[in-house]
Design a protein around this motif. Structure first.
Motif, short mmCIF file in Angstrom:
data_model
loop_
_atom_site.label_atom_id
_atom_site.label_comp_id
_atom_site.label_asym_id
_atom_site.label_seq_id
_atom_site.Cartn_x
_atom_site.Cartn_y
_atom_site.Cartn_z
N THR A 39 -1.97 1.46 -2.80
CA THR A 39 -2.10 2.06 -1.39
C THR A 39 -1.32 1.26 -0.72
N ALA A 40 -0.12 1.88 -0.47
CA ALA A 40 0.91 0.88 0.35
C ALA A 40 0.44 0.25 1.45
N VAL A 41 0.68 -1.48 1.69
CA VAL A 41 0.25 -2.24 2.59
C VAL A 41 0.17 -3.59 2.69
N SER A 42 0.62 -4.13 3.67
CA SER A 42 1.44 -5.36 4.20
C SER A 42 0.84 -6.15 4.86
N GLY A 43 1.07 -7.40 4.58
CA GLY A 43 -0.36 -8.18 5.83
C GLY A 43 0.37 -9.76 5.43
N GLU A 59 1.84 -2.51 -3.35
CA GLU A 59 2.06 -0.36 -3.12
C GLU A 59 1.12 0.22 -3.88
N THR A 89 3.33 -8.03 0.72
CA THR A 89 3.23 -6.33 0.53
C THR A 89 3.26 -5.54 -1.04
N ASP A 115 -4.69 -10.95 6.26
CA ASP A 115 -5.26 -10.45 6.81
C ASP A 115 -3.39 -9.46 6.87
N SER A 116 -3.50 -7.99 8.14
CA SER A 116 -2.91 -7.39 8.17
C SER A 116 -1.43 -7.72 9.42
N ASP A 132 -9.67 -9.82 5.93
CA ASP A 132 -9.95 -8.65 6.81
C ASP A 132 -11.16 -9.03 7.71
#
Length: 126
Positions: free
Chosen positions: A113-117, A110, A108, A83-84, A53
């Motif tokens: 917390t769901a997040v992808s990058g 889950e 990705t 990075d996203s 990030d």
């Protein structure tokens, strides 16, 4: 048997970094500085640079690219960035791909917390 040095321009992150290191049983030094504050002598003897990030602006992306240029004097330094998928990061990946061996992997998660990058892995060599 590694030496870990964490740098950040925001000293408030160091307690969190220390917590993660204690959890992973790693000793770590901290250095309060920005990417632009790192110089070639700071990068000597580095085998692996990891960042998460940190590619949130064009200026930071240019600073990362500059660090890579400094690291070409060493053989086979690896750079791993998470990075996203912001524009400065994607542009950096494209520019680094013109000079170095790069691989970008989508990721990705889950939980919690769901997040992808994306994860960028670059081998910086002369």
């Amino acid at each position: 048997d590694v030496e870990v040095i964490a740098t950040d321009r925001d000293a408030d992150v160091f307690p969190f970094q220390q917590l993660v290191c204690r959890h992973n049983d790693i000793d770590m030094q901290t250095q309060h500085c920005s990417l632009s504050g790192l110089r070639e002598h700071d990068l000597r003897d580095i085998d692996l640079m990891i960042g998460a990030d940190i590619c949130y602006s064009d200026d930071n992306a240019r600073d990362i690219e500059r660090l890579c240029l400094h690291m070409t004097r060493q053989q086979g330094v690896e750079l791993i960035l998470a990075d996203s998928g912001r524009a400065p990061f994607l542009n950096l990946v494209e520019r680094l791909g013109l000079r170095y061996s790069v691989k970008m992997t989508p990721l990705t998660l889950e939980l919690p917390t769901a997040v992808s990058g994306h994860i960028l892995h670059a081998v910086i060599s002369p």
